[in-house]
Design a protein around this motif. Structure first.
Motif, PDB file in Angstrom:
ATOM      1  N   GLY A  27    -109.472  97.611  13.315  1.00 13.14           N
ATOM      2  CA  GLY A  27    -109.707  97.891  14.716  1.00 13.14           C
ATOM      3  C   GLY A  27    -109.213  99.249  15.134  1.00 13.14           C
ATOM      4  N   SER A  28    -109.327  99.521  16.430  1.00 12.18           N
ATOM      5  CA  SER A  28    -108.956 100.830  16.954  1.00 12.18           C
ATOM      6  C   SER A  28    -107.498 100.877  17.390  1.00 12.18           C
ATOM      7  CB  SER A  28    -109.854 101.189  18.142  1.00 12.18           C
ATOM      8  OG  SER A  28    -109.829 100.166  19.122  1.00 12.18           O
ATOM      9  N   TYR A  29    -106.958 102.074  17.363  1.00  8.26           N
ATOM     10  CA  TYR A  29    -105.592 102.325  17.788  1.00  8.26           C
ATOM     11  C   TYR A  29    -105.615 103.561  18.674  1.00  8.26           C
ATOM     12  CZ  TYR A  29    -100.780 103.980  17.711  1.00  8.26           C
ATOM     13  OH  TYR A  29     -99.550 104.427  18.085  1.00  8.26           O
ATOM     14  N   GLY A  30    -104.960 103.476  19.839  1.00 10.98           N
ATOM     15  CA  GLY A  30    -104.969 104.607  20.747  1.00 10.98           C
ATOM     16  C   GLY A  30    -103.583 105.018  21.182  1.00 10.98           C
ATOM     17  N   SER A  31    -103.451 106.302  21.476  1.00 10.59           N
ATOM     18  CA  SER A  31    -102.214 106.858  22.013  1.00 10.59           C
ATOM     19  C   SER A  31    -102.583 107.727  23.205  1.00 10.59           C
ATOM     20  CB  SER A  31    -101.490 107.681  20.944  1.00 10.59           C
ATOM     21  OG  SER A  31    -100.281 108.194  21.454  1.00 10.59           O
ATOM     22  N   LEU A  32    -101.969 107.451  24.361  1.00  7.74           N
ATOM     23  CA  LEU A  32    -102.315 108.156  25.589  1.00  7.74           C
ATOM     24  C   LEU A  32    -101.040 108.601  26.304  1.00  7.74           C
ATOM     25  CD1 LEU A  32    -104.705 108.883  27.520  1.00  7.74           C
ATOM     26  CD2 LEU A  32    -104.227 106.727  28.702  1.00  7.74           C
ATOM     27  N   PHE A  33    -100.995 109.887  26.672  1.00  9.33           N
ATOM     28  CA  PHE A  33     -99.860 110.435  27.407  1.00  9.33           C
ATOM     29  C   PHE A  33    -100.280 110.643  28.860  1.00  9.33           C
ATOM     30  CE2 PHE A  33     -99.072 111.438  23.038  1.00  9.33           C
ATOM     31  CZ  PHE A  33     -97.695 111.347  22.897  1.00  9.33           C
ATOM     32  N   VAL A  34     -99.523 110.059  29.792  1.00 12.49           N
ATOM     33  CA  VAL A  34     -99.838 110.195  31.207  1.00 12.49           C
ATOM     34  C   VAL A  34     -98.575 110.549  31.978  1.00 12.49           C
ATOM     35  CG1 VAL A  34    -101.723 108.519  31.074  1.00 12.49           C
ATOM     36  CG2 VAL A  34     -99.440 107.751  31.734  1.00 12.49           C
ATOM     37  N   SER A  35     -98.752 111.239  33.104  1.00 13.37           N
ATOM     38  CA  SER A  35     -97.642 111.455  34.025  1.00 13.37           C
ATOM     39  C   SER A  35     -97.885 110.584  35.254  1.00 13.37           C
ATOM     40  CB  SER A  35     -97.533 112.924  34.423  1.00 13.37           C
ATOM     41  OG  SER A  35     -98.602 113.303  35.266  1.00 13.37           O
TER      42      SER A  35
END
Length: 341
Positions: free
Chosen positions: A305-313
């Motif tokens: 499956g998919s793996y995600g990494s997201l940086f948010v402020s």
């Protein structure tokens, strides 16, 4: 299929005794693609050579396909090795032989009749995508084609296990992907157990079902690839995961943003599977009176499956931000606050 029990290997050097593999316990299932990753000197190359007794263990036991490899020698060991194919970083082809003759070499050693050899070689040439190149010499082939010959040769005796020793390290990224796709295809068609060692997390991400991270001769961490990506425990594992989950400029870009007092809290969100397709940020903005800015993000695919990494402020009232973080975590998304209280 493969079981290692308290496996150890030490070498005597001028500077004293070196422990390359330090009492490892490991099980690899039939039909699995299992990766071993580590930096240079971690012991991974020694480990894979212990599986077919190219290196003799100092202690411990290696069992492959129900056979105790430690107890074998001479003819028995040679027969057991026919069940274990191996491919190498620098191909190890016979340069004076054609593609077909390279592939036939283990069949000659086995004593297979010429007519059967020819049939088997043609099957393998088709399997690895080298139709029309049987009469070529290694010097006339690209790196990817040479490795395809190496794979075909390793499969000549219908092994149950294929060992890959840094098999893509000498190849460019596009060729690496084509070889990895071939290994996945072979794994599915032949139900072949594949063990590969690498220092590239991209290789692990793309084709492996499970992975072991080696450091100083020991296994620091192991598990399903998706779990390791989602919750790496050891610092070295986190470094490897960053190779494929974060763009190179992520850290520098976010550090630059830290200079802005209005950035609020910076969160790193990690998610897997169907979570990667959800409109989580939209849900947050609708539910809480906070401002959310996306800084960087990347989604990668693994075998499971998919793996995600997201940086948010996130900016706004501190209590609302706390509630926002709690909500995100309740959605089975990992949250790490990397800037701000």
């Amino acid at each position: 299929m493969i079981t290692l029990s308290k496996l150890a290997k030490t070498f005597q050097t001028r500077d004293g005794q070196v422990t390359a593999v330090d009492h490892i316990d490991l099980s690899i299932e039939k039909g699995e693609i299992f990766g071993v990753i580590g930096y240079s000197g971690a012991g991974k190359s020694t480990l894979i050579r212990l599986l077919n007794m190219l290196e003799t263990p100092s202690s411990g036991q290696v069992t492959v396909a129900g056979k105790n490899m430690n107890e074998l020698s001479g003819k028995g060991l040679r027969q057991a090795r026919q069940e274990i194919g191996m491919i190498f970083q620098h191909f190890n082809l016979l340069w004076s032989r054609t593609v077909a003759d390279n592939i036939a070499f283990p069949l000659e050693i086995k004593g297979m009749p010429k007519s059967e050899q020819k049939k088997r070689v043609n099957e393998l040439i088709k399997l690895v995508g080298l139709e029309g190149r049987g009469g070529s010499y290694p010097s006339q082939l690209s790196g990817g084609q040479k490795q395809r010959v190496g794979i075909a040769r390793a499969l000549a005796n219908n092994p149950q296990v294929l060992l890959c020793d840094e098999a893509t390290s000498a190849l460019d990224p596009k060729t690496t992907d084509s070889i990895l796709d071939l290994l996945v295809d072979i794994n599915k068609k032949l139900n072949l157990t594949i063990v590969l060692i690498t220092h590239e997390m991209h290789v692990i991400r793309k084709i492996c079902h499970r992975v072991a991270v080696m450091e100083n001769g020991r296994i620091a961490e192991q598990g399903p690839v998706l779990d390791i990506f989602k919750r790496p425990k050891e610092e070295m594992t986190k470094e490897f995961v960053k190779q494929v989950t974060e763009p190179e400029e992520t850290e520098e870009a976010i550090r630059h943003l830290f200079k802005d007092d209005g950035i609020g809290r910076v969160l790193q969100l990690t998610f897997t599977g169907s979570d990667a397709k959800r409109s989580l940020i939209t849900d947050v903005v609708r539910k809480y009176d906070v401002s959310v800015s996306i800084l960087q993000g990347k989604i990668s695919q693994t075998q499971h499956g998919s793996y995600g990494s997201l940086f948010v402020s996130v900016t706004g009232d501190n209590q609302l931000i706390d509630e926002t973080i709690a909500f995100i975590r309740s959605q089975q998304v990992e949250v790490e606050v990397i800037h701000g209280e």
